[in-house]
Design a protein around this motif. Structure first.
Motif, PDB file in Angstrom:
ATOM      1  N   ASN A   1       0.834  -1.213   0.000  1.00 42.70           N
ATOM      2  CA  ASN A   1       0.000   0.000   0.000  1.00 42.70           C
ATOM      3  C   ASN A   1       0.862   1.253   0.000  1.00 42.70           C
ATOM      4  O   ASN A   1       0.607   2.216  -0.744  1.00 42.70           O
ATOM      5  CB  ASN A   1      -0.912   0.015   1.223  1.00 42.70           C
ATOM      6  CG  ASN A   1      -1.991  -1.048   1.193  1.00 42.70           C
ATOM      7  OD1 ASN A   1      -2.212  -1.712   0.178  1.00 42.70           O
ATOM      8  ND2 ASN A   1      -2.670  -1.227   2.310  1.00 42.70           N
TER       9      ASN A   1
ATOM     10  N   SER B   1      -1.489   7.013  -4.155  1.00 39.47           N
ATOM     11  CA  SER B   1      -2.869   7.232  -3.733  1.00 39.47           C
ATOM     12  C   SER B   1      -3.551   8.187  -4.704  1.00 39.47           C
ATOM     13  O   SER B   1      -2.894   8.924  -5.442  1.00 39.47           O
ATOM     14  CB  SER B   1      -2.910   7.830  -2.320  1.00 39.47           C
ATOM     15  OG  SER B   1      -2.488   6.898  -1.361  1.00 39.47           O
ATOM     16  N   THR B   2      -4.883   8.183  -4.682  1.00 36.02           N
ATOM     17  CA  THR B   2      -5.661   9.029  -5.602  1.00 36.02           C
ATOM     18  C   THR B   2      -6.703   9.835  -4.823  1.00 36.02           C
ATOM     19  O   THR B   2      -7.904   9.602  -4.964  1.00 36.02           O
ATOM     20  CB  THR B   2      -6.356   8.145  -6.661  1.00 36.02           C
ATOM     21  OG1 THR B   2      -7.136   7.143  -5.976  1.00 36.02           O
ATOM     22  CG2 THR B   2      -5.345   7.460  -7.555  1.00 36.02           C
ATOM     23  N   PRO B   3      -6.271  10.802  -4.001  1.00 42.55           N
ATOM     24  CA  PRO B   3      -7.227  11.533  -3.153  1.00 42.55           C
ATOM     25  C   PRO B   3      -8.069  12.571  -3.880  1.00 42.55           C
ATOM     26  O   PRO B   3      -9.071  13.037  -3.333  1.00 42.55           O
ATOM     27  CB  PRO B   3      -6.325  12.204  -2.119  1.00 42.55           C
ATOM     28  CG  PRO B   3      -5.024  12.394  -2.834  1.00 42.55           C
ATOM     29  CD  PRO B   3      -4.884  11.203  -3.734  1.00 42.55           C
TER      30      PRO B   3
ATOM     31  N   ASP C   1      -8.718   0.862  -5.636  1.00 41.45           N
ATOM     32  CA  ASP C   1      -7.301   1.131  -5.869  1.00 41.45           C
ATOM     33  C   ASP C   1      -6.916   0.691  -7.282  1.00 41.45           C
ATOM     34  O   ASP C   1      -6.844  -0.510  -7.575  1.00 41.45           O
ATOM     35  CB  ASP C   1      -6.458   0.378  -4.841  1.00 41.45           C
ATOM     36  CG  ASP C   1      -5.001   0.837  -4.846  1.00 41.45           C
ATOM     37  OD1 ASP C   1      -4.559   1.411  -5.849  1.00 41.45           O
ATOM     38  OD2 ASP C   1      -4.309   0.611  -3.838  1.00 41.45           O
TER      39      ASP C   1
ATOM     40  N   THR D   1       1.796   7.831  -1.027  1.00 42.19           N
ATOM     41  CA  THR D   1       0.964   7.339   0.071  1.00 42.19           C
ATOM     42  C   THR D   1       1.711   7.507   1.385  1.00 42.19           C
ATOM     43  O   THR D   1       2.805   6.974   1.561  1.00 42.19           O
ATOM     44  CB  THR D   1       0.593   5.861  -0.139  1.00 42.19           C
ATOM     45  OG1 THR D   1      -0.138   5.747  -1.360  1.00 42.19           O
ATOM     46  CG2 THR D   1      -0.250   5.335   1.017  1.00 42.19           C
TER      47      THR D   1
ATOM     48  N   SER E   1      -1.084   3.875   5.578  1.00 43.75           N
ATOM     49  CA  SER E   1      -1.857   2.686   5.219  1.00 43.75           C
ATOM     50  C   SER E   1      -2.601   2.220   6.465  1.00 43.75           C
ATOM     51  O   SER E   1      -1.986   1.818   7.460  1.00 43.75           O
ATOM     52  CB  SER E   1      -0.940   1.569   4.706  1.00 43.75           C
ATOM     53  OG  SER E   1      -1.647   0.357   4.536  1.00 43.75           O
TER      54      SER E   1
ATOM     55  N   THR F   1      -8.380   4.851  -1.529  1.00 39.29           N
ATOM     56  CA  THR F   1      -7.831   6.103  -1.038  1.00 39.29           C
ATOM     57  C   THR F   1      -8.944   6.931  -0.415  1.00 39.29           C
ATOM     58  O   THR F   1     -10.008   7.105  -1.018  1.00 39.29           O
ATOM     59  CB  THR F   1      -7.189   6.905  -2.184  1.00 39.29           C
ATOM     60  OG1 THR F   1      -6.073   6.180  -2.709  1.00 39.29           O
ATOM     61  CG2 THR F   1      -6.699   8.262  -1.683  1.00 39.29           C
TER      62      THR F   1
ATOM     63  N   GLY G   1      -1.323  11.027   0.346  1.00 35.72           N
ATOM     64  CA  GLY G   1      -2.507  10.186   0.351  1.00 35.72           C
ATOM     65  C   GLY G   1      -2.584   9.259   1.546  1.00 35.72           C
ATOM     66  O   GLY G   1      -1.580   8.938   2.182  1.00 35.72           O
TER      67      GLY G   1
ATOM     68  N   LYS H   1      -4.519   5.494   2.554  1.00 35.28           N
ATOM     69  CA  LYS H   1      -5.289   4.342   2.080  1.00 35.28           C
ATOM     70  C   LYS H   1      -5.877   3.592   3.271  1.00 35.28           C
ATOM     71  O   LYS H   1      -5.277   3.539   4.348  1.00 35.28           O
ATOM     72  CB  LYS H   1      -4.403   3.395   1.274  1.00 35.28           C
ATOM     73  CG  LYS H   1      -3.972   3.941  -0.080  1.00 35.28           C
ATOM     74  CD  LYS H   1      -3.251   2.885  -0.901  1.00 35.28           C
ATOM     75  CE  LYS H   1      -2.895   3.433  -2.279  1.00 35.28           C
ATOM     76  NZ  LYS H   1      -2.301   2.392  -3.137  1.00 35.28           N
TER      77      LYS H   1
END
Length: 388
Positions: free
Chosen positions: A126, A131-133, A141, A163, A166, A198, A284, A286
């Motif tokens: 992770n 990450s895709t905030p 993911d 990221t 996690s 995320t 980010g 997760k």
């Protein structure tokens, strides 16, 4: 034929496992196949004269309250006593890039096929994937095997951001507060969800510290678990405090004002950039996999005494974090955290005097962090000042 070799554990020399405890660490026997290659930092809470037994074969260092007082001196007061928040001392003394922290009542869980879950390995995966905030991917993911970005996802955002945290989950005993424990004493979480996502920018979440990993270099100074436990009017909000400080974004307000200065009225969504550290710094968080097996529930009546003030205060805390903003000049985690401490004092100090004390401890925490982790090119002196 050349002998086969087991693959090298991921990040073997770049990750520390931090464990707070008041008891012998027999639980490590179950984790031996996964943890033994790594270095452990054990933070002993409670009576420092008590001997904590660690199973043979583990590489570890153990700190008790006497060690904390010796190493931090007058700044040791920022480390909680008789509360699992003491674990953040381990974050401070570590010299590794990554941290995994786990409670001593957490065991190896099994996936639906019956296979043991290597929680540490999944946390590492992770942390090593973006990450895709800023835009939610409906396949969760997109960096996992068998997944990708769905149609309509902006190509300009597909690179993602680093990221920082996690956040893993738990089977068996849920992470409930005392009132929920009391009304659902027999409830168990048996639902395994094979998903990682995320947490979007602008979204708060209740962070649990019993199965958690983070990039210490990216976010370490913000992972302060507050001032809890002995001598404090609150407990069991340590990990949540760190989570609220670490993760927050923008708040949308709906109004019926004219749009774009025209005379036509319409619904307009105004965004105030209210950011706390990961969102402010473009990082980010997760949550989801991996699962651990949480083996025992704490006493709900004892928990209620610890949580009582927090249950009321959190109704003030959440709006506070939703209305917090950080200046552009706060371009490091330390600067962000010190600015946040100022706002805690100014706004939450009116709720209860405890928050003035907490704000002081937040500042002391950063001073102690910098004392033990001087910037590159600096050397920490006895009082924490830096010499170039």
């Amino acid at each position: 034929m050349a002998p086969s070799h087991a693959p090298q554990p991921l990040l073997k020399d770049e990750l520390d496992i931090v464990i707070p405890t008041i008891r012998n660490l027999d639980f490590l026997e179950m984790w031996r196949p996964f943890f033994q290659p790594y270095h452990l930092i054990i933070v002993q809470d409670g009576d420092p004269s008590k001997t904590i037994r660690v199973p043979e074969g583990f590489d570890y260092e153990l700190y008790n309250r006497n060690d904390i007082n010796r190493i931090l001196g007058p700044r040791a007061a920022c480390i909680s006593f008789k509360d699992s928040a003491c674990r953040c001392f381990g974050y401070m003394v570590s010299k590794k890039k990554y941290i995994y922290t786990i409670d001593d009542d957490c065991f190896v869980a099994k996936d639906p096929s019956g296979k043991d879950i290597n929680a540490l390995e999944q946390h590492i995966k992770n942390l090593l994937s973006p990450s895709t905030p800023f835009f939610f991917n409906t396949l969760y993911d997109p960096y996992r095997d068998g997944a990708d970005f769905v149609r309509g996802y902006p190509f300009s955002l597909r690179e993602g951001v680093p990221t920082a945290v996690s956040h893993g989950l738990w089977l068996n005993i849920p992470d409930y507060d005392a009132p929920t424990q009391l009304v659902k004493p027999l409830e168990r979480n048996n639902r395994y969800v094979d998903a990682i996502l995320t947490i979007p920018k602008g979204t708060l979440f209740p962070m649990c510290g019993m199965n958690l990993a983070f990039d210490r270099e990216l976010i370490g100074p913000a992972m302060y678990f507050g001032l809890m436990g002995d001598g404090q009017p609150i407990g069991r909000y340590d990990d949540m405090w760190a989570g609220w400080c670490t993760k927050l974004g923008s708040y949308a307000q709906i109004t019926a004002d004219p749009i774009d200065g025209s005379e036509q009225l319409g619904v307009c969504i105004l965004y105030d950039e209210m950011q706390v550290i990961t969102d402010h710094l473009g990082l980010g968080v997760k949550t989801g996999l991996p699962y651990i097996w949480h083996s025992k529930a704490s006493n709900p009546f004892v928990n209620l005494k610890k949580e009582y003030n927090g249950i009321f205060w959190q109704e003030e805390l959440i709006p506070f974090f939703q209305s917090t903003s950080l200046p552009k000049e706060a371009n490091t985690v330390q600067k962000c955290y010190l600015e946040l401490a100022k706002q805690v004092r100014a706004k939450l100090g009116k709720v209860d005097g405890y928050f003035n004390k907490l704000a002081d401890s937040m500042v002391t925490w950063i001073e102690a962090w910098d004392q033990l982790n001087p910037p590159k090119g600096g050397v920490a002196t006895a009082n924490g000042a830096l010499k170039k």
